[in-house]
Design a protein around this motif. Structure first.
Motif, PDB file in Angstrom:
ATOM      1  N   UNK A 151       2.906  12.469  -5.696  1.00 46.56           N
ATOM      2  CA  UNK A 151       3.108  13.920  -5.669  1.00 46.56           C
ATOM      3  C   UNK A 151       3.464  14.407  -7.065  1.00 46.56           C
ATOM      4  N   UNK A 152       2.633  15.282  -7.587  1.00 47.59           N
ATOM      5  CA  UNK A 152       2.838  15.822  -8.932  1.00 47.59           C
ATOM      6  C   UNK A 152       3.644  17.109  -8.798  1.00 47.59           C
ATOM      7  N   UNK A 153       4.858  17.119  -9.327  1.00 52.00           N
ATOM      8  CA  UNK A 153       5.786  18.233  -9.125  1.00 52.00           C
ATOM      9  C   UNK A 153       5.802  19.154 -10.339  1.00 52.00           C
ATOM     10  N   UNK A 168       0.816  -1.218   0.000  1.00 53.94           N
ATOM     11  CA  UNK A 168       0.000   0.000   0.000  1.00 53.94           C
ATOM     12  C   UNK A 168       0.850   1.270   0.000  1.00 53.94           C
ATOM     13  N   UNK A 169       2.039   1.225  -0.588  1.00 54.11           N
ATOM     14  CA  UNK A 169       2.931   2.400  -0.543  1.00 54.11           C
ATOM     15  C   UNK A 169       2.290   3.629  -1.172  1.00 54.11           C
ATOM     16  N   UNK A 170       1.439   3.434  -2.188  1.00 54.49           N
ATOM     17  CA  UNK A 170       0.843   4.584  -2.865  1.00 54.49           C
ATOM     18  C   UNK A 170      -0.424   5.088  -2.171  1.00 54.49           C
ATOM     19  N   UNK A 171      -0.768   4.444  -1.064  1.00 60.49           N
ATOM     20  CA  UNK A 171      -1.856   4.963  -0.237  1.00 60.49           C
ATOM     21  C   UNK A 171      -1.332   5.814   0.917  1.00 60.49           C
ATOM     22  N   UNK A 204      -0.579  13.916  -3.332  1.00 58.89           N
ATOM     23  CA  UNK A 204      -1.772  13.087  -3.403  1.00 58.89           C
ATOM     24  C   UNK A 204      -1.417  11.644  -3.097  1.00 58.89           C
ATOM     25  N   UNK A 205      -2.425  10.796  -3.090  1.00 53.60           N
ATOM     26  CA  UNK A 205      -2.238   9.372  -2.865  1.00 53.60           C
ATOM     27  C   UNK A 205      -3.474   8.656  -3.402  1.00 53.60           C
TER      28      UNK A 205
END
Length: 647
Positions: free
Chosen positions: A323-325, A314-317, A334-335
């Protein structure tokens, strides 16, 4: 060459007969929400038209010209006899509407209309406009609207007739819809070395440095060939392969999927949104998630993240994982939760429930990605996003985005209510059917049955889609003339629905007749875009209800309990199969290039437990306190490896 498929295993999917929804043979001329949107739009336009007529009748000189321009785009030129200028003005407005559709530039039609009006008013020698010209100009729009309504009514009547005749069959039709999961033991296939040379395209694209995009098509970031679509499909491809062939392999397969997701944070991928939000919504925010559109990013990436989390972790939660840079000082954290919440919020606020990709243009196919994102988030995190919206989503698809004859309406303007007939073609119908199957299988099966019955033809050798322009365009490169992309989409949908006759036939024809090249031991179709090649891998490594199982059920519990292949070097080791039964691990490995001894890391074993290793240099090995150990394996060709607890 034989196409890999878990269907080869003796595991029959569990199905149950299900009736499909009947077509609406009494559908109103316009769906209810669409009718309301068109009514509001026409009230605004009527005010403009009346203003123009008032200026034309009461004014003189330039005032009359302005009135004529408000009555009809280009009317200012037509009013004083400049027909060619009028045609140019009208054509430029049509082009501006197409630009709005293509890149979300809602301001374009207004800017062009305003410039045309200024041009007409600024021209010298404005004579008084006679009554005949006034009558002609004032009649253009009402007459055109009447003709459009009559034409639509005729088509609508014909489609209702088709619906009535089709319902005679649908009323008796029972389709075999798989349960979730589709089998008590989900099938895990084995990929051949030929299959793995195809799969290497996905590995090579994903495993390059995160800031590199070698091998991706770079045409534009607004339409179908954009990087975000290629990256999302890359993630789906990797997850499809893992789910159906190597659920007990993490290693570079998981790393590749993670990198495909991380690449979406690159401004070159998502930076288009700053422009689209500015010229589509007149808003200055660059945030690609906290907005009222852009399901073409949140939905598409949401599916990739949900698939990854289903199979790995669940790393992307975690907060800020997506994160949009924009720059060193500007970024948007975000997640998985915020992507899903954005989809839920926008579906709740949209009168259509489905909502826009490009500002003010709703694509049902993009919304299927939003639906699947919500289904996976609900399963993984115990939420009820899809459950709460399911009824409204079904009504939207059935009432607002299906024609009476059952075809998908591929796009609709949320502002004007209009749609384009070409976007009801097979090139849109097929992917919508595929992605709809996970959450709305009855609608997907109805769509497939209608296509099989009314569209698809077999010439004695292979299955064909109609030779339309839409079926002979590669959406990943905008090249016209070949039907390869359409055939790939046909195979992908057929295999997911369970029509293996069509899928196997189409894929076999592609393998035998489509030009290929092999570079660095990776084989690709040469006359197909990167996107098309990735979709072909989804078709090749898919199975009956594979998407439905992955989205709705996730991995088997046994896959998660036993030993796992945690690390292997790429491209030295190609994994054709890796599966655990909860206690033992079975793998089929191939050398990437030459015979050599490789070292593999195994994890998720029982700590400090002895294991037998069949196919490795070691015959027994003891797991460490962390449940990990390393094995040496001599790869000289297809190699079977089995690791099981020592009794």
């Amino acid at each position: 060459m034989k196409n890999a498929t878990p269907q080869d295993l003796p595991v029959e999917p569990m199905t149950e007969p299900m009736s499909v929804p009947l077509l609406d043979d009494r559908a109103p001329l316009l769906p209810p929400v669409t009718a309301g949107v068109i009514r509001k739009f026409m009230i605004v336009y009527a005010a403009v038209w009346i203003s123009g007529l008032t200026l034309l009748l009461a004014g003189t000189g330039r005032v009359q010209v302005l009135g004529a321009e408000l009555l009809v785009p280009g009317g200012g030129h037509f009013a004083h006899g400049h027909v060619l200028f009028g045609v140019v003005a009208l054509g430029s407005l049509v082009a501006a509407v197409l630009l709005w559709w293509m890149v979300g530039a809602f301001v374009a039609p207004f800017i062009v209309w305003g410039l045309n009006a200024a041009w007409a008013v600024a021209m010298p020698s404005h004579h008084h406009i006679d009554s005949a010209t006034v009558t002609a100009l004032s009649a253009v729009v009402p007459t055109s609207l009447v003709l459009v309504v009559v034409a639509h009514a005729v088509r609508h009547h014909r489609r209702r007739g088709v619906a009535a005749r089709t319902n005679l069959v649908l009323n008796e039709l029972q389709v075999p819809v798989t349960r979730v999961p589709s089998s008590p033991v989900l099938p895990v296939g084995e990929a051949s070395i030929e299959d793995l040379t195809r799969m290497r395209l996905a590995f090579d694209l994903a495993l390059q440095p995160v800031d590199r995009f070698d091998g991706f098509d770079r045409r534009d970031q607004f339409r179908e060939a954009a990087l975000r679509y290629q990256l999302s499909i890359l993630g789906y491809t990797l997850s499809t392969y893992r789910y159906n062939y190597a659920p007990a392999f993490s290693g570079y397969l998981a790393e590749a999927a993670a990198r495909s997701i991380h690449k979406m944070s690159d401004r070159r991928v998502w930076g288009y949104w700053a422009l689209e939000n500015a010229w589509g919504r007149m808003k200055s925010s660059r945030d690609p998630v906290a907005n009222t559109d852009n399901i073409m990013l949140t939905g598409w990436q949401g599916v990739a993240v949900g698939m990854f989390e289903s199979l790995e972790d669940d790393r992307f939660s975690q907060p800020g994982a997506l994160t949009y840079r924009w720059s060193d000082t500007e970024s948007y954290a975000n997640d998985f939760h915020t992507l899903s919440a954005s989809i839920e919020r926008n579906m709740q606020r949209s009168p259509f429930t489905l909502y826009s990709c490009e500002p003010r243009w709703i694509y049902p196919v993009c919304n299927t990605f939003g639906v699947n994102t919500l289904v996976m988030h609900d399963r993984l995190h115990g939420t009820h996003m899809f459950d709460d919206l399911e009824g409204a989503i079904r009504r939207a698809y059935l009432e607002e985005f299906h024609r009476p004859d059952g075809r998908i309406i591929g796009v609709r303007s949320e502002t004007a209510g209009i749609s384009w007939s070409p976007w009801s073609g097979d090139g849109v119908w097929l992917p919508t059917t595929y992605w709809m199957h996970a959450a709305m299988p009855d609608l997907a099966h109805r769509s497939w049955w209608l296509m099989r019955d009314t569209v698809l033809r077999h010439d004695g050798e292979r299955f064909h889609l109609p030779k339309t322009l839409a079926n002979r365009v590669d959406a990943g490169s905008y090249s016209f003339g070949r039907d390869t992309f359409g055939q790939i989409m046909l195979a992908m949908a057929a295999r997911e629905i369970g029509d293996e006759d069509v899928a196997a036939n189409v894929l076999a024809h592609l393998d035998h007749h489509e030009p290929t090249r092999t570079v660095n031991d990776a084989t690709t179709f040469t006359q197909t875009s990167t996107q098309g090649n990735l979709y072909s891998l989804m078709a090749r490594f898919g199975r009956h209800a594979g998407l439905r199982d992955l989205v709705g059920h996730g991995p088997d519990s046994t896959w998660l309990r036993g030993p796992r292949l945690a690390d292997a070097s790429y491209p030295d080791v190609l994994v054709g199969r890796a599966v655990s039964d909860g206690a033992a691990l079975e793998c089929v490995l191939h050398p990437g290039a030459e015979r050599k001894r490789v070292h593999l890391t195994i994890d998720n074993a029982q700590p400090e437990r002895d294991y037998m290793a069949v196919g490795a240099v070691e015959t027994t090995v003891r797991a460490g306190r962390d449940g990990r150990f390393v094995l040496a394996v001599d790869l000289g060709g297809r190699t079977e490896l089995r690791i099981e607890p020592q009794s």
